[in-house]
Design a protein around this motif. Structure first.
Motif, mmCIF file in Angstrom:
data_model
loop_
_atom_site.group_PDB
_atom_site.id
_atom_site.type_symbol
_atom_site.label_atom_id
_atom_site.label_comp_id
_atom_site.label_asym_id
_atom_site.label_seq_id
_atom_site.Cartn_x
_atom_site.Cartn_y
_atom_site.Cartn_z
ATOM 1 N N ALA A 163 2.064 13.098 -8.632
ATOM 2 C CA ALA A 163 1.722 14.421 -8.130
ATOM 3 C C ALA A 163 2.894 15.378 -8.347
ATOM 4 O O ALA A 163 2.719 16.553 -8.644
ATOM 5 C CB ALA A 163 1.364 14.351 -6.649
ATOM 6 N N VAL A 164 4.128 14.859 -8.216
ATOM 7 C CA VAL A 164 5.309 15.706 -8.374
ATOM 8 C C VAL A 164 5.619 15.917 -9.850
ATOM 9 O O VAL A 164 5.944 17.014 -10.279
ATOM 10 C CB VAL A 164 6.523 15.054 -7.664
ATOM 11 C CG1 VAL A 164 7.808 15.789 -8.015
ATOM 12 C CG2 VAL A 164 6.321 15.080 -6.156
ATOM 13 N N ASP A 165 5.504 14.868 -10.648
ATOM 14 C CA ASP A 165 6.032 14.909 -12.008
ATOM 15 C C ASP A 165 4.919 14.869 -13.060
ATOM 16 O O ASP A 165 4.273 13.844 -13.236
ATOM 17 C CB ASP A 165 6.969 13.704 -12.213
ATOM 18 C CG ASP A 165 7.775 13.846 -13.485
ATOM 19 O OD1 ASP A 165 7.352 14.610 -14.368
ATOM 20 O OD2 ASP A 165 8.812 13.193 -13.595
ATOM 21 N N ILE A 192 0.841 -1.211 0.000
ATOM 22 C CA ILE A 192 0.000 0.000 0.000
ATOM 23 C C ILE A 192 0.873 1.256 0.000
ATOM 24 O O ILE A 192 0.631 2.210 -0.753
ATOM 25 C CB ILE A 192 -0.925 0.010 1.249
ATOM 26 C CG1 ILE A 192 -2.006 -1.063 1.108
ATOM 27 C CG2 ILE A 192 -1.551 1.390 1.443
ATOM 28 C CD1 ILE A 192 -3.122 -0.697 0.167
ATOM 29 N N VAL A 193 1.911 1.245 0.819
ATOM 30 C CA VAL A 193 2.772 2.422 0.887
ATOM 31 C C VAL A 193 3.464 2.652 -0.458
ATOM 32 O O VAL A 193 3.551 3.778 -0.935
ATOM 33 C CB VAL A 193 3.809 2.293 2.028
ATOM 34 C CG1 VAL A 193 4.879 3.360 1.901
ATOM 35 C CG2 VAL A 193 3.115 2.412 3.363
ATOM 36 N N ASN A 194 3.900 1.566 -1.111
ATOM 37 C CA ASN A 194 4.504 1.725 -2.434
ATOM 38 C C ASN A 194 3.519 2.311 -3.434
ATOM 39 O O ASN A 194 3.895 3.114 -4.286
ATOM 40 C CB ASN A 194 5.037 0.389 -2.951
ATOM 41 C CG ASN A 194 6.341 0.032 -2.271
ATOM 42 O OD1 ASN A 194 7.036 0.907 -1.775
ATOM 43 N ND2 ASN A 194 6.652 -1.248 -2.228
ATOM 44 N N PHE A 195 2.279 1.921 -3.302
ATOM 45 C CA PHE A 195 1.228 2.468 -4.159
ATOM 46 C C PHE A 195 1.103 3.979 -3.927
ATOM 47 O O PHE A 195 1.044 4.764 -4.872
ATOM 48 C CB PHE A 195 -0.086 1.748 -3.842
ATOM 49 C CG PHE A 195 -1.299 2.322 -4.513
ATOM 50 C CD1 PHE A 195 -1.456 2.227 -5.883
ATOM 51 C CD2 PHE A 195 -2.276 2.960 -3.768
ATOM 52 C CE1 PHE A 195 -2.575 2.754 -6.503
ATOM 53 C CE2 PHE A 195 -3.405 3.482 -4.377
ATOM 54 C CZ PHE A 195 -3.557 3.383 -5.748
ATOM 55 N N ILE A 196 1.104 4.366 -2.657
ATOM 56 C CA ILE A 196 1.016 5.792 -2.334
ATOM 57 C C ILE A 196 2.224 6.547 -2.898
ATOM 58 O O ILE A 196 2.099 7.639 -3.453
ATOM 59 C CB ILE A 196 0.904 6.003 -0.806
ATOM 60 C CG1 ILE A 196 -0.408 5.377 -0.313
ATOM 61 C CG2 ILE A 196 0.961 7.477 -0.446
ATOM 62 C CD1 ILE A 196 -0.526 5.316 1.188
ATOM 63 N N VAL A 197 3.415 5.920 -2.781
ATOM 64 C CA VAL A 197 4.611 6.549 -3.326
ATOM 65 C C VAL A 197 4.478 6.727 -4.837
ATOM 66 O O VAL A 197 4.784 7.791 -5.386
ATOM 67 C CB VAL A 197 5.874 5.722 -2.995
ATOM 68 C CG1 VAL A 197 7.072 6.191 -3.801
ATOM 69 C CG2 VAL A 197 6.188 5.830 -1.510
ATOM 70 N N ASP A 198 3.955 5.704 -5.515
ATOM 71 C CA ASP A 198 3.740 5.814 -6.962
ATOM 72 C C ASP A 198 2.829 6.989 -7.297
ATOM 73 O O ASP A 198 3.073 7.731 -8.242
ATOM 74 C CB ASP A 198 3.114 4.514 -7.502
ATOM 75 C CG ASP A 198 4.174 3.461 -7.772
ATOM 76 O OD1 ASP A 198 5.358 3.826 -7.801
ATOM 77 O OD2 ASP A 198 3.803 2.288 -7.959
#
Lengths: 315, 281, 528
Positions: A306-308, A295-301
Motif C-alpha cells: 500500500a505504501v510502495d 497473520i500480522v506479518n501478512f498484514i504488514v506485507d
C-alpha cells in the motif's frame, strides 16, 4: 497488487502448515507418550489406556495430525484433559483479554512513538532530541514486567488510581475493562515505544538525506512541508517492519504481563496447562499465538505494498 | 588542545560508560564463583526483609538471604544464558546468512530466508513454552529458546550486509582470481561484516538478558535454588507493597546491565561506522 | 543589469573554506557554464544560489537575483523564490524523484506551491509541462511512478518540475553525467531549447569541457574554490590565460602514442558467443522469459592488439566481459585463448581466469578495505600453482608496484590511504602481477578527473611499450577509445554492429548506430 497479495497469501498458508507441523511434532516427541506424561509416573494402567483412547493415541501419527488440523479449521481444538471442556471455548474467552491487551499496547506504542520520533528527527542534535534519545535508551533497558510491578506500586497501591489487577469481564462495561487493561497496556507499550521512536527517528533521518528531499526543497517546499509530504511515507517502510515484529513481542509480552496483573488471558491458561500437563491446551494456545503473528506479518506485507508502488507490480 | 580531548571523550562517551557498566556486572558474576558476601542458599529468617544496611549492603529477602550475593550469582545466570544464546545465534545464523547471500536468488537462499521468517513467527517465549511443556522447566530451556530466536536475527543481518558486499567490484576481482564462493565468503565477506556482527551481538546480548529475566519471572527459566534476577522479581511481587527494595534492586541490576550493553553497542557502531554517527544522537 | 550577480561570495563549511571570493554574472537567455574537477566547489556554487547549503556552513558576500540579495532573505521568502524564480536540475535522476509519488503529482506540486490554482488545474499544467519536455501524455500518463521510467525520462520529469513555474533562472548540476551519450545529447538539446523559449538564464555545472563547448555562452573555470578564469565562451577557448585552464583543456584532449602492432597471431578468439538471462516471472504460472544479452558475437584479438568496445548501457558490454572472464557460463559459441578452448556451451575452465585479468571502473569499490596493498595485488596469484618463496613474492610485488608508478613502501598501506588515480594504478598492478595474456579495462578511466585520466592513459601507453600489452578497453567515451585502441567494436542490443580500425570507424562510420553515437558525443573545439 492482486498477484502480490496472492503470493503473500500462498506463503501465509505454507507458513501456517509448517508451523502447525513443527508444533505438533514437538509435542509428540515428549518423552514417553503424551498420555503417560500427562498423567505422571503413578498413573494406573487403566486410566492410561482410557486417556490414550480418548486422545486417539492408538491411531497413526499422520492421521492424528490431519484430524488435528481439520479440527482446527472447523474451529474444534479438542477437549481439555484437565477441565473436560472444549478448548475452543476456553481459548475464545481468554483471547478476548490477550488480544485487546496487545492491540491496546500497540496503539499506545505507535501513537507515542510517531510524534516523539518525528520531533527528535527534526530537532536532531538539539536539547530535545538528546533528552529523548537518553530517555529511549533507558526505556529499551527496562523489562516490561518489572515496569508493570513499579506501576502497580505507584498507581494502584500508593495512589489508588487503578486496581492492582484482575479483569471485570467485558459484560461489566467497556470502559471498566479498558481501565483495568490500561496499566498492563502501558507497561507493555512504553518499552516498545522507546524502540519504535528510535527506529522512526533514524529512518526519518535517513530519508531526509535522500536526493528527492533536496529536490523537494528546490521546488520551494520548506523543511516542514518536505517532511510531511515526502519524507514521512518513505520513512514508514522500516517502521512498518518493526511494528510487525513488535506485535509478536506484544503477544508474547502480554502473556508475561498477565501474570503481573492477574489477568485471565492466554498466558494464565497456558501456564496452568503446563503445570497441569494439559498438552492439548498448550498445543492449541501456541498454535493460536503463532497464527496471530503470521497473520500480522501478512498484514504488514500488504501494507508495504500500500505504501510502495514498486511492490505492487512485483510477483 | 582541551577542546580536542573533550570532543574525543564525547565521541567515546557511550563506549566508556557502556563498557564500565557491562564490566561491573561481568566482574560481579565472575567474583561470585569465588566469593559472595553471604551464602545464597543460607536461610536466616531472623534477618528477613531487611532494608539495606551496613551488614547487608542491599538488604535481605523474605528468607533472610543477602540480596547482594543473590544479585552477584544472578548476574552469572543471566550473563551465561544470554551469552550462550547469542553464541548459538552467531554460530548457526552467520554461516546461514553468508551461504544465503552467496546463493542470492537461488533455492537455497529462498529456503533459508523462508525458514527465517518461520522462526520469527515463534517468539522466544513461545519456544520456551513448547520446550517446557515437553521437557520441563530449566535454564537450558531459556538458552535454547533465546538461542533459536537469535538464529534468524544473525542470518538476516549477515545476509543483508553480505549482499551489499557481493555487489562490490573487489568480489569480482576475487572471482577473476579463481576463488570459490565459499572462499570469498570467509576471506572477503566475513571480515567486512564482522563489525556489524559485533555490534548486533552486543545488542542481542542485552535483549537476551531481558528475555532470560522474563522467562525466569514466569517460571520457564532458571529454577530454584539457582538465583536469577527474573526469579527474584517473581518472588518480590507479592511483597512489593511493604518491601519495594526486593523489586527495585534486581530491576535496577537488569536495567543497568542492559543499558551498559546497549551503550557499548552504540559506541562501537559509532567508531566502526563514522557515517552512522551523524544519524544518532 | 544581469539576471543573477554573485559578488565576492565565500562559503565555509565547518570552518573549511569551500568557495573563495567568487564573482559571477548570469544573463537572461544565456547559458553560463561552471566547470572544473571534483572538489573545485562548482556544485557548492549552485547550492549557494539556491540557498540550500549544508548545515554548519557560513557565507559571506552577495547573491543578487534581480534586486534581491538571496543570503539576506528569510527562509519563508526563499521558499517563494525556489521553484518559482529559480529551478534546479540534479545529477542523479534515479534518486532525485520521490519513489512513492506519481510523476503528475510531483510536477503539479511545484505548480500548486507557487500559483493559486486548483489541484485539477495544476495537473493540467503538469501535463502541458511534461509534454513540453517531450514526455507526451499518450505515452507518459501522469499516473506513472518514477520506477516505471528510464534515467533519461526521469531527468525530463525533474526538468519539468524545475520549469513548471517558468523560473527566470535554471540551475543544472551535472544534468547528463549519469546518462548515455545519445540521451545526453537529447537532454542538452532540450535544455538549450528551454533557455531560448522561456528566455531563462541558466547555470550549467559540468566537469565535461566538451559539453561546455557545445552549450555555453560564457564559461567560468573553477579550481580549489576559486574562479581562475571566466569570460565569453569563444574567448576562453582561444585565449586560455590561466595555466590551470590550459592544463584542463590539454588533459581533456589527451593523446597518447601507442607502439605499432602488426603481428597476426590470434590470442583470443570468440566464435558465435551468446549469453542468455532468465528474467523473473511476471506472472506466477507463466513461463520464465529469456533475454539474450549477448547475441552471436565473434571477434579475434591478436597478440599486442588494443581493442576498444563501445556501446551504451544495457548493450551487453558487461555481460560480454563477464563471459570472457569466465564469470558466467555461455549458452552458445566458444571462447579460445591461444588456441585452447576455455569456455564452451555452459562450461568454463579456470584457464581463462589465469590468462585474463580485469581493471574495473570504481576506484573505491574495487578493493577489500580490510586488506593491505600487498595482499590486494597478490590475489590473482591464487591460481598460480607454482609456489613462490617469500623473497620472490616480495620482489614481484615491489617490481609490479614500481612498474605502475607507485613505490615499494606502498605495499604495507591500506586502500583508503590512496587517491582515486593511485587506486587505479593499484588495480592495474593487480592485473599485471600474473603477467596475463589479456587485460580487460572495464570503464577503467571513466570515474577519474581529466588530469588523472591523462596520467593513467600515459601509464597504459608506457606499459604497451615495455610489456607489449594486449587488452580490451571498454568505454562509453569515444575520445578516449580513439587514442588508446587500434581497433574498435560497436555494440548494440547484444550484437556487434560494426568493427574495424579505430580511426577508420570513428571518422567514416558505416552503421547508422555508430553514426548516431559519434554525432551525439559532444566535442571539444578543433584547435585544442
Amino acid at each position: 497488487m492482486l498477484r502480490y497479495t496472492l503470493k503473500r497469501l500462498i506463503s501465509l498458508v505454507i507458513s501456517l502448515i509448517i508451523a502447525s507441523f513443527v508444533i505438533f511434532f514437538v509435542i509428540e516427541i515428549a518423552p514417553g507418550d503424551p498420555a503417560s506424561f500427562m498423567l505422571g509416573i503413578n498413573a494406573q494402567p487403566e486410566t492410561l489406556a482410557a486417556l490414550k483412547e480418548e486422545l486417539g493415541l492408538n491411531i497413526p501419527k499422520h492421521e492424528r495430525y490431519l484430524s488435528w488440523v481439520a479440527g482446527m479449521l472447523s474451529g474444534d481444538f479438542g477437549m481439555s484433559y484437565t477441565y473436560r471442556t472444549p478448548i475452543n471455548q476456553m481459548i475464545a474467552d481468554r483471547m478476548w483479554v490477550s488480544l485487546p491487551l496487545a492491540v491496546y499496547a500497540l496503539l499506545i506504542s505507535t501513537l507515542l512513538a510517531f510524534p516523539v520520533g518525528i520531533y527528535a528527527a527534526t530537532n536532531r542534535g538539539k536539547g530535545g532530541d538528546i533528552t529523548i534519545m537518553g530517555a529511549t535508551q533507558l526505556g529499551i533497558a527496562v523489562p516490561n514486567f518489572w515496569f508493570a510491578m513499579i506501576m502497580v506500586l505507584i498507581f494502584a497501591i500508593n495512589l489508588r488510581w487503578f486496581s492492582a489487577g484482575g479483569f471485570p469481564g467485558w459484560e461489566k462495561g467497556f470502559f471498566l475493562c479498558l481501565k483495568s487493561l490500561t496499566l498492563p497496556a502501558l507497561s507493555l507499550a512504553l518499552p516498545q515505544a522507546a524502540i519504535l521512536s528510535r527506529v522512526m527517528r533514524s529512518s526519518l533521518l535517513d530519508v531526509l538525506s535522500e536526493d528527492y528531499i533536496r529536490t523537494a526543497r528546490a521546488k520551494g517546499l520548506n523543511k516542514r512541508q518536505s517532511l510531511w509530504r515526502h519524507a514521512l511515507r518513505n520513512a514508514m517502510i522500516p517502521v512498518l517492519t518493526i511494528i510487525g515484529l513488535q506485535f509478536a513481542f506484544l503477544m508474547a509480552g502480554s502473556i508475561i504481563i498477565e501474570q503481573v496483573f492477574f489477568l485471565p488471558g492466554l498466558g494464565r491458561l497456558v501456564f496452568q496447562a503446563i503445570s497441569q500437563r494439559d498438552l492439548i491446551v498448550v498445543e492449541s494456545v501456541v498454535m493460536i499465538l503463532v497464527f496471530s503473528v503470521i497473520i500480522v506479518n501478512f498484514i504488514v506485507d500488504l501494507s508495504y505494498a500500500a505504501v510502495d508502488p514498486r511492490l505492487r507490480n512485483r510477483v | 588542545m582541551e577542546k580536542v580531548s573533550i570532543a574525543t571523550i564525547g565521541k567515546y562517551r557511550n563506549l566508556i560508560i557502556g563498557s564500565m557498566l557491562s564490566l561491573l556486572f561481568l566482574s560481579a558474576a565472575l567474583i561470585s564463583f569465588l566469593w559472595t558476601p553471604f551464602d545464597v542458599t543460607e536461610i536466616d529468617i531472623t534477618n528477613k526483609l531487611k532494608t539495606p544496611d551496613q551488614i547487608y549492603w542491599l538488604g535481605t529477602d523474605h528468607f533472610g538471604r543477602d540480596i547482594l550475593s543473590m544479585i552477584m550469582v544472578g548476574a552469572r545466570t543471566s550473563i551465561a544464558v544470554a551469552l550462550v544464546a547469542v553464541g548459538i545465534g552467531i554460530v548457526i545464523g552467520t554461516p546461514l546468512g553468508l551461504l544465503s547471500a552467496s546463493r542470492k536468488g537461488g533455492w537455497i537462499d529462498e529456503f533459508i530466508m523462508r525458514g527465517n521468517d518461520l522462526v520469527f513467527a515463534f517468539p522466544s517465549l513461545v519456544i520456551a513454552i513448547l520446550i517446557t511443556a515437553v521437557f520441563g522447566a530449566g535454564a537450558l530451556n531459556a538458552i535454547i529458546a533465546i538461542g533459536i530466536f537469535n538464529i534468524p536475527v544473525f542470518a538476516r543481518i549477515t545476509r543483508g550486509a553480505a549482499l551489499s558486499i557481493w555487489e562490490k567490484e573487489f568480489i569480482l576481482a576475487a572471482r577473476v582470481a579463481g576463488k570459490s564462493t565459499t572462499r570469498i565468503s570467509y576471506e572477503h565477506i566475513l571480515p567486512n561484516v564482522m563489525n556489524l556482527l559485533i555490534v548486533q551481538g552486543t545488542i542481542q546480548f542485552s535483549l537476551g538478558i531481558l528475555a532470560e529475566a522474563g522467562l525466569s519471572y514466569v517460571g520457564l527459566g532458571a529454577q530454584p535454588p539457582m538465583p536469577s534476577w527474573g526469579r527474584m522479581l517473581a518472588d518480590a511481587q507479592t511483597m512489593v507493597s511493604f518491601a519495594p527494595h526486593l523489586a527495585l534492586i534486581p530491576g535496577t541490576a537488569i536495567i543497568l546491565t542492559v543499558l551498559g550493553l546497549n551503550l557499548m553497542g552504540d559506541g562501537m557502531r559509532d567508531i566502526f561506522d563514522p557515517k552512522l554517527r551523524n544519524t544518532r544522537a | 543589469m544581469s539576471l543573477l550577480k554573485i559578488e565576492n561570495l565565500s562559503v565555509s563549511i565547518n570552518s573549511q573554506r569551500i568557495l573563495d571570493n567568487i564573482s559571477l554574472d548570469v544573463e537572461k537567455g544565456e547559458i553560463t557554464a561552471i566547470t572544473g574537477e571534483s572538489g573545485s566547489g562548482k556544485s557548492m556554487t549552485a547550492f549557494a544560489v539556491m540557498q540550500l547549503l549544508p548545515n554548519g556552513s557560513f557565507q559571506n558576500g552577495k547573491i543578487l537575483l534581480s534586486d534581491l540579495n538571496l543570503p539576506s532573505l528569510t527562509e519563508t521568502e526563499l521558499c517563494k523564490i525556489r521553484g518559482s524564480q529559480i529551478g534546479m536540475v540534479f545529477q542523479e535522476p534515479m534518486t532525485a524523484l520521490n519513489p512513492l509519488k506519481t510523476i503528475g503529482n510531483q510536477v503539479a506540486e511545484t505548480v500548486r506551491l507557487h500559483r493559486s490554482v486548483t489541484y485539477f488545474e495544476a495537473l493540467e499544467i503538469a501535463k502541458a509541462t511534461l509534454n513540453r519536455v517531450e514526455l507526451p501524455p499518450e505515452n507518459f500518463p501522469l499516473s506513472l511512478y518514477p520506477y516505471q521510467l528510464s534515467g533519461g525520462q526521469r531527468q525530463r520529469v525533474v526538468i519539468a518540475m524545475a520549469i513548471a513555474s517558468e523560473p527566470k533562472l535554471l540551475i543544472a548540476d551535472e544534468p547528463t553525467t549519469a546518462l548515455d551519450v545519445t540521451t545526453q545529447a537529447q537532454i542538452l538539446q532540450l535544455l538549450k531549447d528551454l533557455v531560448d523559449d522561456l528566455n531563462m538564464g541558466m547555470i550549467m555545472i559540468t566537469h565535461d569541457l566538451a559539453v561546455v563547448n557545445n552549450m555555453a555562452n560564457s564559461i567560468s573555470i573553477m579550481h580549489k574554490g576559486k574562479i581562475v578564469e571566466k569570460g565569453p565562451a569563444e574567448k576562453i577557448f582561444t585565449e586560455m590565460k590561466h595555466p590551470y585552464t590550459k592544463m584542463l583543456f590539454n588533459a581533456s584532449n589527451h593523446k597518447v602514442n601507442l607502439p605499432k602492432q602488426n603481428t597476426n597471431n590470434p590470442l583470443l578468439e570468440v566464435k558465435n558467443l551468446s549469453r542468455d538471462y532468465v528474467l523473473p516471472r511476471t506472472k506466477i504460472f507463466s513461463k520464465p522469459k529469456i533475454v539474450r544479452a549477448v547475441n552471436n558475437v565473434s571477434f579475434t584479438l591478436n597478440k599486442g592488439e588494443r581493442l576498444g568496445l563501445v556501446g551504451e548501457s544495457g548493450c551487453g558490454k558487461s555481460t560480454l566481459t563477464r563471459a570472457l572472464l569466465g564469470l558466467e557460463e555461455i549458452q552458445e559459441g566458444e571462447i579460445r585463448v591461444s588456441g585452447g578452448v576455455v569456455s564452451k556451451n555452459n562450461e568454463t575452465s579456470f584457464a581463462s581466469k589465469k590468462n585474463m585479468q580485469v581493471v574495473f571502473q570504481d576506484p573505491f569499490g574495487s578493493f577489500n578495505p580490510r586488506h593491505k596493498v600487498s595482499k590486494l595485488i597478490s590475489e590473482p596469484l591464487f591460481l598460480d600453482k607454482k609456489i613462490m618463496n617469500k623473497e620472490e613474492l616480495n620482489d614481484l610485488l615491489i617490481n609490479t608496484l614500481i612498474s605502475v608508478g607507485l613505490s615499494a613502501d606502498d605495499k604495507n598501506k591500506y586502500i583508503h590511504e590512496f587517491s582515486g588515480g593511485q587506486r587505479q594504478r593499484i588495480a592495474i598492478a593487480r592485473a599485471l602481477i600474473v603477467k596475463p595474456e589479456i587485460i580487460i579495462f572495464d570503464e577503467a578511466v571513466s570515474a577519474l578527473d581529466v588530469s588523472v585520466r591523462a596520467q593513467i592513459l600515459d601509464l597504459l601507453a608506457n606499459l604497451c611499450k615495455t610489456l607489449n600489452l594486449t587488452y580490451i578497453f571498454i568505454s562509453h567515451d569515444l575520445s578516449v577509445v580513439r587514442t588508446i585502441t587500434d581497433k574498435v567494436m560497436v555494440m548494440k542490443d547484444g550484437e556487434i554492429v560494426e568493427s574495424g580500425e579505430t580511426e577508420n570507424i570513428l571518422t567514416n562510420p558505416t552503421h547508422n548506430y555508430t553514426k548516431k553515437l559519434i554525432e551525439a558525443a559532444p566535442s571539444l573545439p578543433e584547435f585544442c
